[in-house]
Design a protein around this motif. Structure first.
Motif, PDB file in Angstrom:
ATOM      1  N   UNK A 101      32.368  27.481  -0.150  1.00 19.01           N
ATOM      2  CA  UNK A 101      32.070  26.078   0.345  1.00 19.01           C
ATOM      3  C   UNK A 101      31.835  26.085   1.742  1.00 19.01           C
ATOM      4  N   UNK A 102      32.765  26.679   2.437  1.00 21.52           N
ATOM      5  CA  UNK A 102      32.621  26.633   4.071  1.00 21.52           C
ATOM      6  C   UNK A 102      31.093  27.209   4.354  1.00 21.52           C
ATOM      7  N   UNK A 103      30.689  28.084   3.687  1.00 29.72           N
ATOM      8  CA  UNK A 103      29.269  28.722   4.189  1.00 29.72           C
ATOM      9  C   UNK A 103      28.368  27.660   4.287  1.00 29.72           C
ATOM     10  N   UNK A 104      27.971  26.940   2.912  1.00 30.13           N
ATOM     11  CA  UNK A 104      27.033  25.787   2.813  1.00 30.13           C
ATOM     12  C   UNK A 104      27.282  24.764   3.826  1.00 30.13           C
ATOM     13  N   UNK A 105      28.481  24.323   3.849  1.00 29.59           N
ATOM     14  CA  UNK A 105      28.744  23.160   4.540  1.00 29.59           C
ATOM     15  C   UNK A 105      28.656  23.293   5.911  1.00 29.59           C
ATOM     16  N   UNK A 106      28.708  24.496   6.388  1.00 30.17           N
ATOM     17  CA  UNK A 106      28.434  24.787   8.040  1.00 30.17           C
ATOM     18  C   UNK A 106      26.885  25.265   8.334  1.00 30.17           C
ATOM     19  N   UNK A 107      26.018  25.756   7.252  1.00 25.58           N
ATOM     20  CA  UNK A 107      25.136  26.515   7.505  1.00 25.58           C
ATOM     21  C   UNK A 107      23.844  25.848   6.519  1.00 25.58           C
ATOM     22  N   UNK A 108      24.075  25.360   5.440  1.00 25.77           N
ATOM     23  CA  UNK A 108      22.893  24.746   4.765  1.00 25.77           C
ATOM     24  C   UNK A 108      22.436  23.496   5.225  1.00 25.77           C
ATOM     25  N   UNK A 109      21.351  23.337   5.876  1.00 25.20           N
ATOM     26  CA  UNK A 109      20.828  21.928   6.219  1.00 25.20           C
ATOM     27  C   UNK A 109      19.779  21.554   5.092  1.00 25.20           C
ATOM     28  N   UNK A 110      18.982  22.304   4.561  1.00 28.46           N
ATOM     29  CA  UNK A 110      18.136  21.984   3.501  1.00 28.46           C
ATOM     30  C   UNK A 110      18.131  22.882   2.189  1.00 28.46           C
ATOM     31  N   UNK A 111      17.791  24.090   2.411  1.00 28.23           N
ATOM     32  CA  UNK A 111      17.808  24.941   1.236  1.00 28.23           C
ATOM     33  C   UNK A 111      18.542  26.318   1.501  1.00 28.23           C
ATOM     34  N   UNK A 112      18.989  27.088   0.744  1.00 32.59           N
ATOM     35  CA  UNK A 112      19.273  28.374   0.701  1.00 32.59           C
ATOM     36  C   UNK A 112      19.142  29.119  -0.359  1.00 32.59           C
ATOM     37  N   UNK A 113      18.959  30.431  -0.089  1.00 30.83           N
ATOM     38  CA  UNK A 113      18.510  31.527  -1.306  1.00 30.83           C
ATOM     39  C   UNK A 113      19.850  32.235  -1.559  1.00 30.83           C
ATOM     40  N   UNK A 114      20.080  32.394  -2.913  1.00 28.75           N
ATOM     41  CA  UNK A 114      21.480  33.238  -3.567  1.00 28.75           C
ATOM     42  C   UNK A 114      20.701  34.240  -4.233  1.00 28.75           C
ATOM     43  N   UNK A 115      21.325  35.276  -4.246  1.00 26.00           N
ATOM     44  CA  UNK A 115      21.355  36.200  -5.269  1.00 26.00           C
ATOM     45  C   UNK A 115      22.518  36.367  -6.360  1.00 26.00           C
ATOM     46  N   UNK A 142      19.742  22.158  -1.543  1.00 28.69           N
ATOM     47  CA  UNK A 142      18.880  22.960  -2.775  1.00 28.69           C
ATOM     48  C   UNK A 142      19.131  24.386  -2.705  1.00 28.69           C
ATOM     49  N   UNK A 143      19.562  25.116  -3.754  1.00 28.58           N
ATOM     50  CA  UNK A 143      19.847  26.499  -4.047  1.00 28.58           C
ATOM     51  C   UNK A 143      18.680  27.171  -4.816  1.00 28.58           C
ATOM     52  N   UNK A 144      18.072  28.025  -3.868  1.00 33.44           N
ATOM     53  CA  UNK A 144      17.135  28.896  -4.853  1.00 33.44           C
ATOM     54  C   UNK A 144      17.673  29.981  -5.309  1.00 33.44           C
ATOM     55  N   UNK A 145      17.880  30.178  -6.724  1.00 32.10           N
ATOM     56  CA  UNK A 145      18.810  31.596  -7.044  1.00 32.10           C
ATOM     57  C   UNK A 145      17.423  32.674  -7.356  1.00 32.10           C
ATOM     58  N   UNK A 146      17.222  33.471  -6.272  1.00 27.80           N
ATOM     59  CA  UNK A 146      16.112  34.131  -6.438  1.00 27.80           C
ATOM     60  C   UNK A 146      15.937  35.208  -7.383  1.00 27.80           C
ATOM     61  N   UNK A 147      17.020  35.768  -7.728  1.00 24.54           N
ATOM     62  CA  UNK A 147      16.919  36.699  -8.954  1.00 24.54           C
ATOM     63  C   UNK A 147      18.667  36.668  -9.531  1.00 24.54           C
ATOM     64  N   UNK A 148      18.574  36.925 -11.030  1.00 24.91           N
ATOM     65  CA  UNK A 148      20.060  37.274 -11.626  1.00 24.91           C
ATOM     66  C   UNK A 148      20.223  38.395 -12.456  1.00 24.91           C
ATOM     67  N   UNK A 149      21.129  39.120 -12.569  1.00 25.64           N
ATOM     68  CA  UNK A 149      21.281  40.194 -13.234  1.00 25.64           C
ATOM     69  C   UNK A 149      22.307  39.571 -14.765  1.00 25.64           C
ATOM     70  N   UNK A 150      22.411  38.334 -14.865  1.00 24.55           N
ATOM     71  CA  UNK A 150      22.975  37.812 -15.864  1.00 24.55           C
ATOM     72  C   UNK A 150      22.765  38.391 -17.228  1.00 24.55           C
ATOM     73  N   UNK A 151      21.233  38.637 -17.442  1.00 24.36           N
ATOM     74  CA  UNK A 151      20.910  38.866 -18.619  1.00 24.36           C
ATOM     75  C   UNK A 151      21.510  40.116 -19.165  1.00 24.36           C
ATOM     76  N   UNK A 152      21.907  41.237 -18.344  1.00 27.73           N
ATOM     77  CA  UNK A 152      22.557  42.365 -19.157  1.00 27.73           C
ATOM     78  C   UNK A 152      23.845  42.541 -18.439  1.00 27.73           C
ATOM     79  N   UNK A 153      24.785  41.287 -18.361  1.00 33.95           N
ATOM     80  CA  UNK A 153      26.193  41.190 -17.952  1.00 33.95           C
ATOM     81  C   UNK A 153      26.152  41.923 -16.684  1.00 33.95           C
TER      82      UNK A 153
END
Ligand SMILES: *Cc1c(COP(=O)(O)O)cnc(C)c1O
Length: 357
Positions: A80-94, A112-123
């Motif tokens: 939580x501290x990271x986005x509170x302090x650094x996120x003004x508009x949008x951040x990318x997350x892996x 806004x959070x852009x989840x650029x990619x996820x490996x959830x499909x294969x646990x």
């Protein structure tokens, strides 16, 4: 019987750390007082935190313009501290696992959070490589080592011009990396540094103050930068223990030497798993395999022996090898303080078990 500590966290610490901390609990710095009962404003403790800061900077080769902070709240509070302090508009997350998803959930509260990619499909058994980070992101967040699944990004991901933020809770001090590419790095201490209770944050001072948000005092990194982690009472004992580990790291030859040893330990264990009749690693791609947390299971035809192996391992002094409930099977955490001797003992234990069945 000699115990071999493979716990994922809190986890093994060097004997140097444990002995010196035990001694300081009885008599800290010849004050005739315990480290547990002295003021964090004493000159003796100020010397501890100053040396710990300096050693983190030295070991990780941190350039000018960065601060090292010692905070409470665990790595989870940094979600939580990271986005509170650094996120003004949008951040990318892996999205590479449970910890990454928890970080994403918190970030969504602040922009806004852009989840650029996820490996959830294969646990989460691999690291997504095929993604692009939108260049209008305020930062790009990734988890360098996925403690639960045993995957790791050992090279900084390519985020173009976007600055990096990383959760390095379970692999900090196990690899060289270029701090200057990062706005912020955080790591809960209980995986590779100290007992639980303190989180290291390395932050580029220029990255702060641009969120346009009014922040609670304690959740504002600037508070802790200005006060040298002493705005309020810091976690005195974990910081003292961290200092012992940092001294030990330096004496061992620094991060480069630790990395070499860690690579050798992991290579030996993966090789034993890959060549075994019964066991199989859960992360197929060698490039994605963590050198800190080695996850493996029984092959399908031996599945019913998993419980028996855990019992057998326990009887032979192996502690903490049960896999996380989300993955099952086994996980051997090979943090910096774990000696090669323990890896050898686990491999021997696996051999004996296979011979028996
Ligand atoms: C353990 C862990 C966390 C959570 O740490 P806490 O200090 O318990 O909040 C977060 N991220 C990673 C990668 C971890 O391994």
């Amino acid at each position: 019987m000699k115990k071999h500590n493979f716990y994922a966290g809190p986890s093994i610490l060097s004997q140097y750390t444990i002995r010196n901390t035990a001694e300081a609990v009885l008599n800290f710095d010849n004050m005739g007082l315990s480290i547990l009962e002295i003021s964090h404003r004493s000159k003796q403790f100020q010397a501890v935190i100053d040396e710990a800061d300096a050693l983190v900077k030295e070991l990780l080769d941190i350039p000018e313009g960065y601060s090292v902070l010692w905070l409470g709240g665990g790595a989870s509070m940094q979600f939580a501290m990271v986005p509170m302090n650094l996120l003004a508009k949008k951040a990318g997350y892996l999205d590479t696992g449970v910890w990454a998803s928890k970080a994403i959930k918190e970030a969504k509260l602040f922009g806004d959070v852009d989840v650029v990619a996820s490996s959830k499909d294969r646990n989460y058994t691999y690291i997504p490589r095929d993604f692009t980070v939108p260049q209008d992101c305020d930062y790009f967040h990734y988890t360098s080592n996925n403690t639960i699944y045993g995957t790791e990004l050992r090279k900084d991901p390519d985020a173009g011009r976007v600055r990096l933020v990383a959760d390095m809770s379970s692999d900090i001090f196990s690899r060289k990396f270029d701090v200057s590419k990062y706005d912020l790095i955080y790591a809960g201490a209980q995986k590779n540094l100290a007992p639980s209770g303190v989180t290291i944050v390395i932050v580029r001072n220029d990255a702060l103050g641009h969120s346009g948000r009014v922040l609670p005092t304690m959740l504002n990194y600037e508070t802790h930068v200005k006060k040298g982690s002493m705005f309020n009472t810091p976690p005195v004992l974990p910081i003292f223990a961290a200092l012992q580990t940092l001294r030990w790291y330096k004496e061992q030859g620094g991060v480069e030497a630790l990395e070499k040893r860690d690579l050798a330990k992991a290579a030996k264990l993966y090789e034993a798993i890959d060549s075994s009749r019964m066991f199989v690693a859960t992360v197929p791609n060698h490039e994605d395999r963590s050198i800190m947390n080695v996850c493996f299971v029984m092959k399908p035809e031996y599945k019913e022996l998993e419980g028996a192996f855990l019992d057998f391992a326990g009887e032979h002094g192996m502690v903490g090898v049960k896999g996380h409930r989300d993955v099952g099977g086994f996980r051997a955490s090979l943090y910096n303080a774990l000696p090669m001797e323990s890896v050898d003992a686990l491999i021997e234990c696996m051999r004996e078990f296979q011979a028996k069945y």
